[in-house]
Design an enzyme around this catalytic site. Structure first.
Site, PDB file in Angstrom:
ATOM      1  N   ASP A 184      29.170 -37.690 -20.578  1.00 54.31           N
ATOM      2  CA  ASP A 184      28.473 -36.600 -19.897  1.00 54.31           C
ATOM      3  C   ASP A 184      28.748 -36.644 -18.397  1.00 54.31           C
ATOM      4  OD1 ASP A 184      26.820 -34.447 -19.514  1.00 54.31           O
ATOM      5  OD2 ASP A 184      24.943 -35.583 -19.692  1.00 54.31           O
ATOM      6  N   SER A 206      19.017 -33.463 -14.100  1.00 51.84           N
ATOM      7  CA  SER A 206      20.313 -33.798 -14.696  1.00 51.84           C
ATOM      8  C   SER A 206      21.404 -33.770 -13.642  1.00 51.84           C
ATOM      9  CB  SER A 206      20.674 -32.789 -15.780  1.00 51.84           C
ATOM     10  OG  SER A 206      19.959 -33.030 -16.954  1.00 51.84           O
ATOM     11  N   GLY A 207      22.303 -34.731 -13.726  1.00 51.21           N
ATOM     12  CA  GLY A 207      23.434 -34.751 -12.818  1.00 51.21           C
ATOM     13  C   GLY A 207      23.173 -35.518 -11.540  1.00 51.21           C
ATOM     14  N   HIS A 266      26.863 -31.528 -19.186  1.00 52.04           N
ATOM     15  CA  HIS A 266      26.036 -30.565 -19.921  1.00 52.04           C
ATOM     16  C   HIS A 266      25.444 -29.491 -19.008  1.00 52.04           C
ATOM     17  CE1 HIS A 266      22.593 -33.305 -18.804  1.00 52.04           C
ATOM     18  NE2 HIS A 266      21.995 -32.137 -18.676  1.00 52.04           N
TER      19      HIS A 266
END
Length: 265
Positions: free
Chosen positions: A113, A209-210, A65
Site C-alpha cells: 500500500d 491514511s498515507g 488506496h
C-alpha cells in the site's frame, strides 16, 4: 483522521468527505511537521482526503488506496498547512501531475500500500521554514519493537465526531509482529509495521491514511489500515522494504525533468 474502508475484516485508512482525526492525540504545534501534506482527491463530484509527506521538492509519498479509484482522478497536494480550512499564507497548493502505485499493490488485504505522487514540474514545492522534506528509512533499516514514534494528520476528534481542521499528532509504540499476525489475516512482517496498543487508547483514524510514522525524525511507515471492530493495533506500510523501488521511481522522475528526455512533461 484516517478514513477506514471495510476490507477483508479490516478498515483501510481511507479519506472520504468528513474524514477524521487522531484518537487520543493533541493539536500539533503549528508548522512543527513541515513535511506533512494534505491530499484532496477529486473523483467526479466526490472529494476524499488523505495524508502524505514530502520526501523531495517534487515528490510526496502516501498510501496507494488513497488514489486507487475508478474513473478520472485529480489529486491536489497542500503543503505548509496547519489549519486546512484557513487561507494561511504558508500554504502551497500544488496539483499532482502523475503518480506511481506499486505494481504489486492489492486492495485485497491492502498489500504493498504505497504510492509516489509527482507534483507538476512548474509548481514544485518551495522549501522554507513551513515546507520541508523528511528522510525515509533505508533498505534493511528496521524500527525495533518498543520504539516510540509519532503520527499526525487532520480529522475527527472521536469515532463519531467532526474532523479537525488543525493538524493533530499522537505518540505510538511499535508492537511485536505477532500481535498483528494474530489480528490481521494478511499481515506481512517484511512489508508492514505493527503499531499501537489498546492500553494507550491512541490511534490514527479516518482521513489519516498515507501519513507518516516518524521515528527518530525519519519516516519509517505509511498509515494503511486497522481492524474493522478494533482500532488497536494499526498497520503501517514498511518504507524500508520498498526503499529500492522508491529510489528507482525517483530516478525516473529526475529523468523526466531532463530537457529533451522522451519522458519529460
Amino acid at each position: 483522521m484516517l478514513l477506514l474502508l471495510l476490507l477483508t475484516n479490516a478498515f483501510v485508512l481511507l479519506p472520504w468527505a468528513g474524514a477524521g482525526r487522531i484518537i487520543g492525540g493533541c493539536v500539533a504545534k503549528p508548522h512543527s511537521r513541515p513535511y506533512m501534506a494534505y491530499l484532496e482527491i477529486q473523483t467526479g463530484s466526490q472529494t476524499s482526503r488523505c495524508g502524505g509527506f514530502l520526501i523531495r521538492p517534487d515528490t510526496v509519498l502516501s498510501a496507494a488506496h488513497c488514489v486507487d479509484k475508478e474513473g478520472a482522478v485529480r489529486v491536489t497536494v497542500i503543503l505548509g498547512a496547519h489549519n486546512i480550512s484557513a487561507q494561511e499564507q504558508s500554504q502551497q497548493k500544488i496539483p499532482v501531475g502523475q503518480w506511481v502505485i506499486h505494481p504489486e499493490y492489492s486492495s485485497a488485504g491492502t498489500k504493498n500500500d504505497i504510492v509516489l505522487l509527482k507534483v507538476c514540474l512548474k509548481q514544485r514545492a518551495m522549501i522554507n521554514n513551513n515546507v520541508q522534506c523528511i528522510s525515509i528509512a533505508k533498505e534493511n533499516e528496521r524500527v525495533e519493537e518498543g520504539a516510540e514514534c509519532s503520527v499526525s494528520g487532520w480529522g475527527q476528534i472521536s469515532v463519531t465526531g467532526q474532523r479537525s481542521d488543525v493538524l493533530m499528532e499522537v505518540e505510538l509504540k511499535v508492537q511485536n509482529e505477532q500481535i498483528c499476525e494474530q489480528v490481521f489475516h494478511n499481515y506481512q512482517c517484511q512489508s508492514m509495521i505493527c503499531v499501537g496498543d489498546a492500553y494507550s487508547k491512541k490511534s490514527p483514524y479516518k482521513g489519516d491514511s498515507g501519513g507518516p510514522l516518524v521515528c527518530n525524525k525519519k519516516a519509517h511507515g505509511i498509515a494503511s489500515y486497522v481492524h474493522t471492530y478494533n482500532l488497536f493495533p494499526e498497520v503501517f506500510t514498511r518504507i524500508s522494504y520498498f526503499e529500492p523501488w522508491i529510489r528507482k521511481q525517483l530516478r525516473r522522475f529526475a529523468l523526466q525533468d531532463t530537457p529533451g528526455s522522451p519522458f519529460s512533461e
